[in-house]
Every structure is written in structure tokens, then in C-alpha cells.
Design an enzyme around this catalytic site. Structure first.
Site, PDB file in Angstrom:
ATOM      1  N   SER A 198     -10.273  -0.709   6.915  1.00 45.33           N
ATOM      2  CA  SER A 198      -9.434  -0.694   5.618  1.00 45.33           C
ATOM      3  C   SER A 198      -8.677  -1.621   5.023  1.00 45.33           C
ATOM      4  O   SER A 198      -8.338  -1.744   3.998  1.00 45.33           O
ATOM      5  CB  SER A 198      -8.509   0.688   5.544  1.00 45.33           C
ATOM      6  OG  SER A 198      -9.504   1.711   5.598  1.00 45.33           O
ATOM      7  N   SER A 230      -9.792   1.998   2.777  1.00 47.85           N
ATOM      8  CA  SER A 230      -8.908   2.524   2.140  1.00 47.85           C
ATOM      9  C   SER A 230      -7.929   1.660   1.474  1.00 47.85           C
ATOM     10  O   SER A 230      -7.277   2.130   0.377  1.00 47.85           O
ATOM     11  CB  SER A 230      -8.154   3.608   2.998  1.00 47.85           C
ATOM     12  OG  SER A 230      -7.385   3.182   3.977  1.00 47.85           O
ATOM     13  N   LYS A 240       0.835  -1.082  -0.182  1.00 51.62           N
ATOM     14  CA  LYS A 240      -0.023   0.098   0.100  1.00 51.62           C
ATOM     15  C   LYS A 240       1.053   1.207   0.098  1.00 51.62           C
ATOM     16  O   LYS A 240       1.904   1.289   0.708  1.00 51.62           O
ATOM     17  CB  LYS A 240      -0.733   0.217   1.217  1.00 51.62           C
ATOM     18  CG  LYS A 240      -1.885   0.953   1.414  1.00 51.62           C
ATOM     19  CD  LYS A 240      -2.794   0.933   2.594  1.00 51.62           C
ATOM     20  CE  LYS A 240      -3.849   1.844   2.675  1.00 51.62           C
ATOM     21  NZ  LYS A 240      -4.926   1.711   3.701  1.00 51.62           N
TER      22      LYS A 240
HETATM   23  N1  GLN Z   1     -13.324   4.256   6.513  1.00 56.06           N
HETATM   24  C1  GLN Z   1     -12.738   4.431   7.799  1.00 56.06           C
HETATM   25  C2  GLN Z   1     -12.340   5.992   7.614  1.00 56.06           C
HETATM   26  O1  GLN Z   1     -12.499   6.679   6.524  1.00 56.06           O
HETATM   27  C3  GLN Z   1     -11.636   3.699   7.990  1.00 56.06           C
HETATM   28  C4  GLN Z   1     -10.423   3.804   7.426  1.00 56.06           C
HETATM   29  C5  GLN Z   1      -9.264   3.189   7.556  1.00 56.06           C
HETATM   30  O2  GLN Z   1      -9.437   1.972   8.225  1.00 56.06           O
HETATM   31  N2  GLN Z   1      -7.819   3.526   7.251  1.00 56.06           N
HETATM   32  O3  GLN Z   1     -11.651   6.669   8.641  1.00 56.06           O
END
Ligand code: GLN
Length: 484
Positions: free
Chosen positions: A175, A151, A76
């Protein structure tokens, strides 16, 4: 070759069926040919990959290979990788070539893995659909009109489309698990402190945790084995032995007690997703698992508490992007204040700005007790719910996501609906527990994920529970049309 798992590829490399250089070339060709449809990579590191593959072949020839030697993986784009562009999905870091490796990257290098490239992601990991990326959204290989989740959407889509056999992600509120669910693959978010955060660009430091995405639990076990372990450069890394996660995959599940939290099967859950999850639970009953109804009564407070804690921490973490030391700098600043304002105004996208504003507000004098402190108290209640549940059961199961992959653009104007994509995953981060998502069927031709939550440091058990399901089902072997 691209349909083989990491375990199968490692066996093929050892048997001399192909070299790592041949495998890597095949993977790079496939990315070049197919990623135009998905946009799952921000950077493909061709040259580095071929050089690492050459060295891996030497290790293989010398009989010094481990389970990941010569295997191409994707990272990532939140992990700093020495000499390779590291953007975190943001314009802010559009030109940032990291001067060092994150511990996760360093460990993959030491294992002899090959870095195929850096995957697309929501900007600074803030999002559930990959649509906040500065580098355009990623598309879901199961239906390219839908999102891959976020994400870590690039990492999930790349694995689902067989562009790479495995990748890494980070999970602050879901995410890893949510994109794994929406793309029909296996993803694991470890216990907080299990994997080092050193060199992983910080979003919300008390929640962020890195983990693997792969096509099978066995492969996730191999990847986690390389990532996990104490690191003195991360003060929240925990000194706890790393087991061989593959050694217990075959354990029998007879007598295992699984908790089904009633709050995870109520309003908000898509009925087709619910049916697929119920069918997966029935499958587990057939292999001798005992289901127990449980309650996690503070579940409804997880999303609100998270959207105070995570923005508060991000507002502090992201203050380092000031246009001075690294990252985007505006042209011709009038004075220092203008430099800060315009560099940050231009470098960050709307979702990141929204979070910084919420977080700054929540931490400001006079509001701290009402918001941040309160959220921390709620966090404790949520942890207590899990602690009580684990006095009765070994693992907890439920859906990963309330719906299957949704259409691109469908939720971008409605942050609250977007935030609710993580209603079943966020509590796990607030408690610091490990959680996993595995393919559990399909609803409207799109993958459904089953979430498995474990007690602290019980990753080996999660992988065992997931692997046993994958011995009697073939959802994880389904291939999206067009990516065969
Ligand atoms: N969707 C959640 C957020 O926008 C979690 C994102 C994540 O786990 N990085 O904060």
C-alpha cells in the site's frame, strides 16, 4: 513553491525566501483549489497547520530548525492525531477524534513539520485502488478516470499533484509502493519494526509498516529519518541505530549486484510495463550495476498466503470496533447482541466484512492448522527464498505493479483480480523486508514504478540506489497535466 522538493523548500525557509506561514498558506490554497478533482484529503487541518507554521517560523528564526521544520506534510488517515478526526477511511470511525498522537505523528511534530491534513485511503487499508473508502474514491492526477492505487492512494495522489511535498503511508501488502508506482512518485516501505506502529490503526499487525511518500529519494530519506527509530510503546519495534539516510545518497553504485527474479517478469506482467522496467534496468547497467538472474521460486504462493494471514489478523484486530467504547454505534439497540451486530453491520463496508469473515473462518477450531498454520509455513518458505537471494546479490529489482493505473470501477466486482495488483509487493511484507518504488517511465501515458527490494535494515542502500537513478533520469520530475 509547490514544485519544489522538501530539500529545496527547507533551503528556501532557511534562506528566508519565504516563511513557513507563507508556504503553508500556499499549500492550503492549492489543496482548496485543486483537491475537488482528486478527493485525496478526508480532513484538511487548516487551523492547526497555520499554528504549527507560526511555531516553525519561531524555530527557524532562532536557528533551531531541522530538515523538516516548517514543511507541510500530509498523514494517511490511519495515524491517530491528537484533536484531529481520524477515520481510517471507514464509517466506523466517522466521528473519531483521536485523543493522542501516533508515534509517527509525534515525531513529525517534534521535527517541526506542519500537518496539512489527513489523506483518504481504502477502508482500514484494505484495497489496492482506494475504492473501498467510505469517503469516496481518490482519483489519479495523471488521468482522473483511473485509480491512484491503494490503500495509501490519497497520500500518493496528493504528492503527485503537488498538493503537498511529502506524506506518509502504510504498507501491509503493497500500500505504499503500489500507489507510489501508479501515481509516479517515490515510496518506501521500511523493514518490519523500523517505524513504530503505536497509534497506527492496526490492520494485520505482523505485516503493517509505515513509510514515506515523496517526489524524490532524497525527500524520502529526509522523511524516513524523522519516522524511524525504536519505540518502547510498540513491542515489535526494533532497537537498531537510525543512520543519516541522506549521507549515503551520493555513493557510487559501481559493482553493485542486482538480482532480477525471473518470476517477476513472467505471465501477468503488462508488456508495456515490462518494457519500461527493462529500460530502467538498462539505465542501471550504464551506471555500472551488475545484473544477476535469480529465482524466488515461492513467489506464486505469496498472494494466497497473504490472504489467509492478513484477514486472520484483521478479524482479531477489528473485533475492538464493537460499538461500545468508540466508533459507530447503531440507533436504539434492542439488546447487547443487536448492538454488536448492527453497529458492525452498519460501520464496516463490504471489503472489510469479507476479510473479517475469511479471517474468522481461517482461525476457527478445526481449520486453524489447514489454513493459518499452513500459511505461516509458506511465509517461512518465502523468507527463505529472499535469504538465499541476498547471499548472491545486494538488492533485487523488478516491476512494482503488473499494470499501470486502471479505470475506476474496473476491478471492484472482481476481488481476485484486485488482489493480484499486489503480486510483486506482498512477498516483501511476508518476509518483513524493506522495499521501494520509484518512477521508471510511462506506459500508455501513465506512470510505471520500478521496485527495489533490500535486505533487512538496508533502507539507506535502497535510497542510494534510487537516488542515483534519479540523477540520470527525470521521470520523477514529470508533472501531471493540470497540476503544473
Ligand atoms: N492491497 C492489499 C490488501 O488489500 C494490501 C493493502 C495494504 O498494504 N494495506 O490487503
Amino acid at each position: 513553491m509547490h514544485n519544489k522538493t522538501i530539500a529545496q523548500l527547507a533551503a528556501g525557509l532557511r534562506a528566508g525566501e519565504y516563511s513557513s506561514q507563507e508556504l503553508t498558506r500556499a499549500i492550503l490554497d492549492r489543496i482548496a483549489r485543486l483537491d475537488g478533482r482528486l478527493n485525496s484529503f478526508i480532513t484538511v487541518s487548516d487551523e492547526l497547520a497555520l499554528e504549527q507554521a507560526r511555531l516553525a517560523d519561531q524555530r527557524l528564526a532562532a536557528g533551531e530548525a531541522g530538515p523538516l521544520t516548517g514543511i507541510p506534510v500530509a498523514q494517511k488517515d490511519i495515524f491517530c492525531s491528537d484533536g484531529v478526526l481520524t477515520t481510517c477511511g471507514s464509517r466506523m470511525l466517522e466521528n473519531f477524534v483521536a485523543p493522542y498522537d501516533a508515534t509517527v505523528v509525534e515525531r513529525f511534530n517534534a521535527a517541526g513539520a506542519v500537518l496539512a491534513g489527513k489523506t483518504n485511503m481504502d477502508e482500514f487499508a484494505m484495497g489496492s485502488s482506494n475504492e473501498t473508502s467510505y469517503y469516496d474514491p481518490v482519483r489519479n492526477p495523471w488521468n482522473t478516470d483511473t485509480v491512484p492505487g491503494g490503500s495509501s492512494g490519497g497520500s500518493a495522489a496528493a504528492v503527485a499533484a503537488r498538493l503537498v511535498p511529502g506524506s506518509t503511508g502504510t504498507d501491509t501488502g503493497g500500500s505504499i509502493r503500489q500507489p507510489a508506482a501508479l501515481c509516479g512518485i517515490t515510496g518506501l516501505k521500511p523493514t518490519y519494526g523500523r517505524v513504530s506502529r503505536y497509534g497506527m490503526i492496526a490492520f494485520a499487525s505482523s505485516l503493517d509498516q509505515a513509510g514515506p511518500l515523496a517526489r524524490s529519494a532524497e525527500d524520502a530519506a529526509i522523511l524516513l529519518g524523522a519516522m524511524a527509530g525504536f519505540d518502547e510503546r510498540d513491542s515489535t519495534s526494533i532497537e537498531h541505530p537510525v543512520p543519516d539516510y541522506t549521507a549515503t545518497l551520493a555513493n557510487d553504485l559501481k559493482g553493485l549486484k542486482v538480482g532480477l527474479p525471473r518470476e517477476y517478469f513472467s505471465v501477468g506482467l503488462d508488456s508495456e510495463v515490462g518494457k519500461a522496467v527493462e529500460a530502467a534496468i538498462d539505465e542501471y547497467k550504464r551506471i555500472g550495476v551488475e545484473m544477476v538472474d535469480i529465482s524466488l521460486p515461492n513467489t506464486h504462493l505469496a498472494v494466497p498466503a497473504y490472504y489467509v494471514v492478513a484477514p486472520a489478523e484483521c478479524s482479531s484486530n477489528l473485533s475492538r470496533f464493537d460499538g461500545v467504547r468508540f466508533g459507530h454505534r447503531c440507533d436504539n439497540p434492542k439488546d447487547l447482541e443487536d448492538l454488536y451486530k448492527r453497529s458492525r453491520g452498519e460501520g464496516f463496508g463490504p471489503e472489510v466484512k469479507r476479510r473479517i469473515m475469511i479471517g474468522t473462518y481461517a482461525l476457527s477450531a478445526g481449520y486453524y492448522d489447514a489454513y493459518y498454520l499452513k500459511a505461516q509455513k509458506v511465509r517461512r518458505l518465502i523468507s527463505d527464498d529472499f535469504r538465499q537471494a541476498f547471499e548472491q546479490v545486494d538488492v533485487i529489482m523488478g516491476p512494482t505493479s503488473p499494470s499501470v493505473a486502471f479505470k475506476l470501477g474496473e476491478r471492484t466486482d472482481d476481488p481476485i483480480t484486485m488482489y493480484l495488483s499486489d503480486i510483486y509487493t506482498i512477498a516483501v511484507n511476508l518476509a518483513g523486508l524493506p522495499g521501494m518504488s520509484i518512477p521508471a517511465g510511462f506506459a500508455n501515458q501513465l506512470p510505471v514504478g520500478l521496485q527495489i527490494i533490500g535486505n533487512y535494515f538496508d533502507e539507506a542502500r535502497l535510497l542510494n540506489v534510487a537516488h542515483q537513478f534519479q540523477q540520470v533520469t527525470d521521470y520523477h520530475q514529470q508533472i501531471p497535466v493540470g497540476f503544473e
